[in-house]
Motif scaffolding. Structure first.
Motif, PDB file in Angstrom:
ATOM      1  N   UNK A   1      34.069 -27.121   7.956  1.00  0.00           N
ATOM      2  CA  UNK A   1      35.294 -27.853   8.291  1.00  0.00           C
ATOM      3  C   UNK A   1      35.164 -29.328   7.912  1.00  0.00           C
ATOM      4  N   UNK A   2      33.982 -29.899   8.087  1.00  0.00           N
ATOM      5  CA  UNK A   2      33.761 -31.295   7.672  1.00  0.00           C
ATOM      6  C   UNK A   2      33.907 -31.447   6.167  1.00  0.00           C
ATOM      7  N   UNK A   3      33.376 -30.474   5.412  1.00  0.00           N
ATOM      8  CA  UNK A   3      33.507 -30.525   3.958  1.00  0.00           C
ATOM      9  C   UNK A   3      34.968 -30.378   3.534  1.00  0.00           C
ATOM     10  N   UNK A   4      35.688 -29.451   4.149  1.00  0.00           N
ATOM     11  CA  UNK A   4      37.109 -29.270   3.835  1.00  0.00           C
ATOM     12  C   UNK A   4      37.909 -30.526   4.187  1.00  0.00           C
ATOM     13  N   UNK A   5      37.499 -31.191   5.257  1.00  0.00           N
ATOM     14  CA  UNK A   5      38.169 -32.435   5.650  1.00  0.00           C
ATOM     15  C   UNK A   5      37.886 -33.544   4.625  1.00  0.00           C
ATOM     16  N   UNK A   6      36.648 -33.653   4.175  1.00  0.00           N
ATOM     17  CA  UNK A   6      36.293 -34.645   3.155  1.00  0.00           C
ATOM     18  C   UNK A   6      37.047 -34.411   1.860  1.00  0.00           C
ATOM     19  N   UNK A   7      37.298 -33.132   1.539  1.00  0.00           N
ATOM     20  CA  UNK A   7      38.026 -32.774   0.329  1.00  0.00           C
ATOM     21  C   UNK A   7      39.544 -32.854   0.527  1.00  0.00           C
ATOM     22  N   UNK A   8      39.949 -33.272   1.731  1.00  0.00           N
ATOM     23  CA  UNK A   8      41.364 -33.444   2.090  1.00  0.00           C
ATOM     24  C   UNK A   8      42.150 -32.127   2.031  1.00  0.00           C
ATOM     25  N   UNK A   9      41.458 -31.027   2.335  1.00  0.00           N
ATOM     26  CA  UNK A   9      42.104 -29.720   2.383  1.00  0.00           C
ATOM     27  C   UNK A   9      42.542 -29.369   3.802  1.00  0.00           C
ATOM     28  N   UNK A  10      41.916 -30.015   4.789  1.00  0.00           N
ATOM     29  CA  UNK A  10      42.320 -29.878   6.184  1.00  0.00           C
ATOM     30  C   UNK A  10      42.343 -31.256   6.834  1.00  0.00           C
ATOM     31  N   UNK A  11      43.085 -31.342   7.928  1.00  0.00           N
ATOM     32  CA  UNK A  11      43.089 -32.531   8.775  1.00  0.00           C
ATOM     33  C   UNK A  11      42.685 -32.079  10.172  1.00  0.00           C
ATOM     34  N   UNK A  12      42.233 -33.030  10.978  1.00  0.00           N
ATOM     35  CA  UNK A  12      41.867 -32.683  12.346  1.00  0.00           C
ATOM     36  C   UNK A  12      42.393 -33.744  13.305  1.00  0.00           C
ATOM     37  N   UNK A  13      42.549 -33.315  14.552  1.00  0.00           N
ATOM     38  CA  UNK A  13      42.957 -34.245  15.605  1.00  0.00           C
ATOM     39  C   UNK A  13      42.347 -33.769  16.919  1.00  0.00           C
ATOM     40  N   UNK A  14      42.036 -34.729  17.763  1.00  0.00           N
ATOM     41  CA  UNK A  14      41.523 -34.414  19.086  1.00  0.00           C
ATOM     42  C   UNK A  14      42.698 -34.260  20.031  1.00  0.00           C
ATOM     43  N   UNK A  15      42.645 -33.208  20.863  1.00  0.00           N
ATOM     44  CA  UNK A  15      43.707 -32.958  21.837  1.00  0.00           C
ATOM     45  C   UNK A  15      43.071 -32.867  23.216  1.00  0.00           C
ATOM     46  N   UNK A  16      43.552 -33.719  24.119  1.00  0.00           N
ATOM     47  CA  UNK A  16      43.065 -33.699  25.503  1.00  0.00           C
ATOM     48  C   UNK A  16      43.489 -32.404  26.180  1.00  0.00           C
TER      49      UNK A  16
END
Length: 90
Positions: free
Chosen positions: A38-53
């Protein structure tokens, strides 16, 4: 596979994504495998992430597919279909 799953539902947190992979396939995927991916996909801008309380417990990191990720899924699906046709024609 992970991008395709994200495409279908839109948003998953890590543990839920692992369970969805297990549900759809016979592949056993561990947290130690998923999170670096998931970190690699995020670096490649294929996924985004967000923290949800959460109401109780610790926050969860949710992943969503980007437009670039959707394009990659489409490209990979076309490649797979072509490869599958080629193998079946032999």
């Amino acid at each position: 596979m992970v991008l395709s799953i994200l495409k279908d539902k839109g948003e998953y947190y890590g543990y839920d994504l692992i369970n969805e992979v297990k549900k759809r396939t016979t592949i056993e995927i561990a947290e130690g495998t998923l999170y670096p991916l998931m970190n690699r996909l995020k670096e490649e801008k294929l996924v985004e992430s967000k923290w949800v309380e959460q109401n109780s417990g610790i926050p969860r990191k949710y992943y969503t597919i980007t437009d670039s990720g959707l394009a990659v899924v489409k490209e990979m699906t076309q490649y797979w279909n072509h490869l599958n046709q080629t193998i079946n024609s032999i």
